[in-house]
Enzyme design. Sequence first.
Site, PDB file in Angstrom:
ATOM      1  N   ALA A  55       0.870  -1.181   0.000  1.00 37.17           N
ATOM      2  CA  ALA A  55       0.000   0.000   0.000  1.00 37.17           C
ATOM      3  C   ALA A  55       0.903   1.225   0.000  1.00 37.17           C
ATOM      4  O   ALA A  55       1.835   1.318   0.806  1.00 37.17           O
ATOM      5  CB  ALA A  55      -0.875   0.008   1.244  1.00 37.17           C
ATOM      6  N   LYS A  56       0.624   2.138  -0.911  1.00 33.66           N
ATOM      7  CA  LYS A  56       1.365   3.407  -0.879  1.00 33.66           C
ATOM      8  C   LYS A  56       0.561   4.322   0.053  1.00 33.66           C
ATOM      9  O   LYS A  56      -0.288   5.103  -0.377  1.00 33.66           O
ATOM     10  CB  LYS A  56       1.497   3.978  -2.297  1.00 33.66           C
ATOM     11  CG  LYS A  56       2.477   5.134  -2.380  1.00 33.66           C
ATOM     12  CD  LYS A  56       2.833   5.446  -3.809  1.00 33.66           C
ATOM     13  CE  LYS A  56       3.506   6.795  -3.947  1.00 33.66           C
ATOM     14  NZ  LYS A  56       4.785   6.921  -3.232  1.00 33.66           N
TER      15      LYS A  56
END
Length: 304
Positions: free
Chosen positions: A156-157
């Site tokens: 996940a960014k």
Amino acid sequence: MEKAEKIWLNGKLVDWDEAKVHVLTHALHYATAVFDSIRCYKTPRGPALFRLKDHLQRLHNSAKIYTMKIPYSVEELCQATKELVRVNNFSECYVRPIAYYGYREMGVNPLANPVEVAIISWRWGAYLGEEGLENGIRCKISSWMRPDSRMLPPLAKASANYGNSVLAKLEALQCGYDEAIQLNSQGYVCEGTGENIFIVKEGVLFTPPTEAGALEGITQNSVITMAQDMGMTVIRKNISREELFLADEAFLTGTAAEITPIREVDERVIGRGVKGEITAALQARFFDICRGKDEKYLHWLEFV
Ligand code: PMP
């Protein structure tokens, strides 16, 4: 930072100075935001966004990991991004889409808060400097370990991951280096604070596998595709700190950093201490592709 005309905020184009948030915005307190970054390049056919859909799909994937519901589809965000670049009249720029929990209720549980979405664009030159792109940068192996997926999901960014990146970046800068390289909890090379990493040894490219816990970079993926297309072998395997020290060439990849050579790591000169030949070839091809000069990869460009 130089202001642009407009910012896209929750479906509307608003004036730059009007795109404000409340101090009780949930994300400001608890880092409940996911974001992405995209570059728009000048091409003979006008401005083009590099792998726009892939970036916006990753934004949606980041949100999914956090069970955050982005109220706009990937397609709607693509259209919004293109519209924003058009109204701001940019020929080249950087684009930052962000989805975050807004302001309604405090407390760790974010769910009572609205999901807000913004897309911002501005002019941004070479992230690690023009000099860095040309001659390479000096990196420090960080004392801050990259979190693994038992701690924070690396795929996940998410803003939450960048507390760790900020500490590593500050440490590197305060010690007189340009960038940090972070190891994972197994002690293998993971990534930079906002970049993936490659090394070259005897003509072969190596980059860490997904399990090493770096973000799955779109630039990393582009370099792998290009390199294989250019007849090179690319191997995804764990890389130790000393393999990095002994590499013939090393470089970082990222939307902001593009392809930036590494000339030194912790006082060890990498190769001949200049941009390596393979790095130079990949960098040149990458910029040709981004600038619309390579017919074969026009499908990576989304014309504005
Ligand atoms: N790792 C991290 C931690 C990053 O922030 C980035 C920048 N998005 C990357 C890798 C590179 O990803 P990309 O090439 O998709 O920009």
